[in-house]
Design a protein around this motif. Sequence first.
Motif, mmCIF file in Angstrom:
data_model
loop_
_atom_site.group_PDB
_atom_site.id
_atom_site.type_symbol
_atom_site.label_atom_id
_atom_site.label_comp_id
_atom_site.label_asym_id
_atom_site.label_seq_id
_atom_site.Cartn_x
_atom_site.Cartn_y
_atom_site.Cartn_z
ATOM 1 N N ARG A 117 -0.604 3.516 0.298
ATOM 2 C CA ARG A 117 -1.049 3.773 -1.066
ATOM 3 C C ARG A 117 0.017 4.479 -1.903
ATOM 4 N NH1 ARG A 117 -5.860 3.422 -3.284
ATOM 5 N NH2 ARG A 117 -7.016 3.507 -1.317
ATOM 6 N N PRO A 118 0.612 5.593 -1.429
ATOM 7 C CA PRO A 118 1.640 6.212 -2.280
ATOM 8 C C PRO A 118 2.854 5.314 -2.492
ATOM 9 C CG PRO A 118 1.487 7.313 -0.138
ATOM 10 C CD PRO A 118 0.318 6.412 -0.242
ATOM 11 N N GLU B 57 1.462 2.591 -5.072
ATOM 12 C CA GLU B 57 1.071 3.072 -6.394
ATOM 13 C C GLU B 57 2.160 3.901 -7.071
ATOM 14 O OE1 GLU B 57 -2.640 5.079 -5.949
ATOM 15 O OE2 GLU B 57 -3.788 3.211 -5.757
ATOM 16 N N TRP B 58 2.833 4.741 -6.318
ATOM 17 C CA TRP B 58 3.808 5.639 -6.928
ATOM 18 C C TRP B 58 5.195 5.022 -7.025
ATOM 19 C CZ3 TRP B 58 2.464 10.523 -3.528
ATOM 20 C CH2 TRP B 58 1.131 10.886 -3.776
ATOM 21 N N PHE B 59 5.475 4.053 -6.200
ATOM 22 C CA PHE B 59 6.812 3.452 -6.205
ATOM 23 C C PHE B 59 6.797 2.059 -6.832
ATOM 24 C CE2 PHE B 59 10.254 1.035 -4.122
ATOM 25 C CZ PHE B 59 11.337 1.793 -4.537
ATOM 26 N N ARG C 32 4.109 1.803 -10.147
ATOM 27 C CA ARG C 32 4.566 2.639 -11.259
ATOM 28 C C ARG C 32 5.783 2.017 -11.938
ATOM 29 N NH1 ARG C 32 6.371 8.844 -10.384
ATOM 30 N NH2 ARG C 32 8.005 7.797 -9.185
ATOM 31 N N ASP C 33 6.708 1.490 -11.139
ATOM 32 C CA ASP C 33 7.870 0.832 -11.727
ATOM 33 C C ASP C 33 7.452 -0.448 -12.456
ATOM 34 O OD1 ASP C 33 10.854 0.444 -11.955
ATOM 35 O OD2 ASP C 33 10.320 -1.394 -10.877
ATOM 36 N N TRP D 182 12.260 3.878 0.829
ATOM 37 C CA TRP D 182 11.281 4.865 0.358
ATOM 38 C C TRP D 182 10.918 5.852 1.467
ATOM 39 C CZ3 TRP D 182 6.118 5.837 1.705
ATOM 40 C CH2 TRP D 182 5.396 6.650 0.811
ATOM 41 N N ARG E 148 11.546 9.947 1.442
ATOM 42 C CA ARG E 148 10.421 10.875 1.557
ATOM 43 C C ARG E 148 10.428 11.653 2.866
ATOM 44 N NH1 ARG E 148 10.641 9.038 -2.698
ATOM 45 N NH2 ARG E 148 9.023 8.722 -4.286
#
Length: 401
Positions: A117-118, A121-123, A126-127, A195, A199
């Motif tokens: 999910r992160p 959704e965040w990578f 979002r881009d 990614w 992280r």
Amino acid sequence: MTGDRVRNLLAGEDGQIVPALVPLAGALATAPRPRSVLAWLRRSPSARLLATLSAGQAEITHELLDDLPQDAATRHVRDLLVHTQVLPKRQEYFNQLELWFRRTAKDLPAAHIEIIRPFAEWFVIRDARRRAGRGRYSLNASSADRNEIRAAIEFMQWLDNQQLELTGLTQSHLDVWLVQAKTSQRRANAAFIRWTNKRGLTQNLEYPGRPMTMPVLFLDDEEHEDQLRRCLTDGSLPLELRIVGALIRLYGLPLIRIVHLTVNGFHQDERGAYFTFDKNPVLLPPTLARLIEQQITTGRSRAALGPLATSEHPELLLPGQPASRPRSPEALSGQLMKHGLPTIAARNTALFGMAGELPPIIISDLFGVHRNTANQWAALAQDSWAGYLAALNSEAASRHE
């Protein structure tokens, strides 16, 4: 007759057309191809879906359609409602990416969704949202983003099968996967590994970069000119294919750009006819200009619902179904191939020819080619020309020995 059928389709419980659907009712009732509309009303699953929505109590919104199965009927209903301005236009490729991940995430194990999910959704998403906000999010971009998320999911499944944890992944483990994985999986999963490294979920794993591949498909000059001549003069070819084929062979335009060209890009003055593909107008050959004029005049009749162009959403040069929807690049490519007009080889040949004659910045400004891409083509053209001259000099030297 068409008006009665439309009224029956879009009427609410009180027998009156739902007020919000009046624009759609008007467009259907006055469509330029009424027989096509009547056939659609009788047989189409999307017409039945519209009738169901009209009879319901809920306001028809994008969110209401988002909760339905995203099949062909739902897509067509949404297209009709956007086309007739019942619903606002939105970045549909991006919204479908979000909907796809929402559905996909429901089936993932809890341990996987904590990671996926992160990343999604965040990578990735979002881009994608940032690109969609700039109006630069295409079907190809959506497919690439889905593939990255899908590859991450498949990689997590592989880890489970190997009884490995992501945090315990070593370079040796990754190398094993790289050997076993399909080429498409290896390419798509690069983003996920980068990614996880960033992280701290994995420790400095090395992932092979995607090799720079040089174009290998080209046409010789005679074949390229012959195909261009066919596009410009062969009246047995469909008009749309003649225009598309000529644009590829003259200017190296990709299909994904061609299907989004609008009629307001075309204009004429006392000096000739021009088309603005990106920032500056390009003078067209008279034959191609006449073909585009003909398409603007007659092309709108292809769709059962004619164009409802506005200043915000101008009319497409190659209208789809409905006319506000662009044609499918994949379908056009297949049709061109059936007529002996390959796409990739022709585009490569055109770009190579332009790169040998025009500075990269001119190619970028005229045809919307990214400057890095234009520079790469210029370097390729220069290297090839240098190699050709070297071969000639070598041959000449050998003759004098």
